[in-house]
Scaffold this active site. Structure first.
Site, PDB file in Angstrom:
ATOM      1  N   SER A 228      -2.693  -7.984   3.208  1.00  0.00           N
ATOM      2  CA  SER A 228      -3.225  -7.835   4.571  1.00  0.00           C
ATOM      3  C   SER A 228      -3.582  -9.198   5.141  1.00  0.00           C
ATOM      4  O   SER A 228      -3.500  -9.419   6.346  1.00  0.00           O
ATOM      5  CB  SER A 228      -4.470  -6.949   4.545  1.00  0.00           C
ATOM      6  OG  SER A 228      -4.177  -5.732   3.889  1.00  0.00           O
TER       7      SER A 228
ATOM      8  N   HIS B 293       0.839  -1.204   0.000  1.00  0.00           N
ATOM      9  CA  HIS B 293       0.000   0.000   0.000  1.00  0.00           C
ATOM     10  C   HIS B 293       0.872   1.251   0.000  1.00  0.00           C
ATOM     11  O   HIS B 293       0.588   2.224  -0.708  1.00  0.00           O
ATOM     12  CB  HIS B 293      -0.883   0.047   1.259  1.00  0.00           C
ATOM     13  CG  HIS B 293      -1.845  -1.092   1.397  1.00  0.00           C
ATOM     14  ND1 HIS B 293      -1.741  -2.043   2.383  1.00  0.00           N
ATOM     15  CD2 HIS B 293      -2.955  -1.415   0.679  1.00  0.00           C
ATOM     16  CE1 HIS B 293      -2.741  -2.906   2.281  1.00  0.00           C
ATOM     17  NE2 HIS B 293      -3.490  -2.554   1.249  1.00  0.00           N
TER      18      HIS B 293
ATOM     19  N   GLN C 176     -18.320  -6.058  -1.143  1.00  0.00           N
ATOM     20  CA  GLN C 176     -17.460  -6.870  -2.014  1.00  0.00           C
ATOM     21  C   GLN C 176     -17.033  -8.182  -1.365  1.00  0.00           C
ATOM     22  O   GLN C 176     -16.258  -8.942  -1.943  1.00  0.00           O
ATOM     23  CB  GLN C 176     -16.239  -6.078  -2.464  1.00  0.00           C
ATOM     24  CG  GLN C 176     -15.178  -5.833  -1.409  1.00  0.00           C
ATOM     25  CD  GLN C 176     -14.146  -4.843  -1.899  1.00  0.00           C
ATOM     26  OE1 GLN C 176     -14.425  -3.673  -2.125  1.00  0.00           O
ATOM     27  NE2 GLN C 176     -12.921  -5.317  -2.108  1.00  0.00           N
TER      28      GLN C 176
END
Ligand code: AMP
Length: 283
Positions: free
Chosen positions: A187, A37, A61
């Protein structure tokens, strides 16, 4: 770094910046930030005057309620990382702020792009992703949008969406950042056990092996071999596909292809990891 939780306040601030001629770069994320990121933040800082990062774990999502619930949330640490990275603005909205009238579906047809791979294995995922990216772009109205090649199919769909909407926003796709052992930063890696973490770099090794086979093997042979290499105890490979880098359709041979990308998804225990590699680029 400025922190905004409300759309109206963010928009007022961005309006003032635009009035003074500043360009705006935008990095949408779901938080649990890592160096992948931060590479997008750096690219945005290098290319625009003001960088906005959003952290929003978009419920629409997630096709799996448990995945949404267990998605890592590390907001305090994320804020520290963004401040250290010199991000200008963090947008941290609530679900109500993003979907004040409920989550109204975005009526766009992505043709084949949202059908294979992630589309086939995560029904509804791309509709939710496109919905939230569209809403965030409507709020931030950036000049440039920064996304990672890590989510190759996602970037292809967003590029198509911008085209369909006649948007002037430029999509910048940034390279995949990996650990030293090749594992793509994600993540979700936070949820791997030590044993699973030790196995996970195999995904990158199999992608790299596939790349080496160009010239000696056909795409379908590469796919079969890769699936066999991923079929080890502790791994449940969902797919390994060699596709055209633009259309995402399967390819018969490399001679007629300019851009080929190998994409894979593997379940490691309960954690689903995705990765990809551009294995041919004649462009
Ligand atoms: P996420 O928070 O997973 O929605 O990701 C936000 C953005 O970061 C997406 O555009 C991803 O493609 C990008 N990203 C995630 N992992 C990486 C990585 N390892 N390298 C580069 N970009 C990444």
């Amino acid at each position: 770094m400025l922190l905004f939780k409300h759309v109206t306040e963010l928009q007022q601030h961005l309006k003032n910046l635009r009035a003074q001629g500043d360009s705006i770069g935008f990095v949408p994320t779901m938080g649990a930030l890592h160096k992948g990121h931060l590479s997008l933040i750096s690219a945005s800082i290098a290319e625009t005057d003001c960088t906005v990062c959003s952290i929003f774990v978009n419920p629409t999502q997630f096709n799996d309620a448990a995945d949404l619930e267990k998605y890592p949330r590390t907001t305090a640490h994320d804020i520290e990382l963004l401040a250290e990275a010199n991000c200008d603005i963090l947008f941290l909205p609530s679900v109500d702020e993003i979907y004040p009238d409920g989550a109204i579906p975005l009526e766009l047809d992505f043709g084949y792009l949202d059908q294979p791979m992630e589309g086939a294995n995560r029904p509804g995922h791309f509709a939710g992703m496109a919905q939230v990216v569209n809403r965030l772009l409507e709020i931030v109205a950036p000049n440039k949008l920064f996304m990672g090649q890590k989510d190759y199919q996602q970037a292809a769909i967003v590029r198509n969406m911008l085209g369909q909407l006649g948007s002037s926003i430029e999509l910048v796709v940034c390279p995949i950042i990996r650990e030293d052992d090749g594992l793509a930063l994600s993540s979700r890696n936070l949820r791997l056990t030590a044993k699973q973490r030790a196995l996970a770099p195999r995904i990158h090794q199999v992608l790299a092996n596939a790349k080496k086979k160009i010239g000696s093997k056909q795409p379908n042979e590469i796919e079969k071999e890769a699936m066999a290499q991923l079929n080890i105890p502790g791994f449940e490979p969902e797919y390994f596909e060699v596709v055209d880098g633009i259309t995402l359709r399967g390819i018969d041979n490399f001679e007629d292809t300019k851009l080929a990308v190998a994409c894979t998804a593997v379940r490691v225990g309960k954690i689903r990891l995705i990765d990809n590699m551009i294995i041919l680029n004649k462009q």
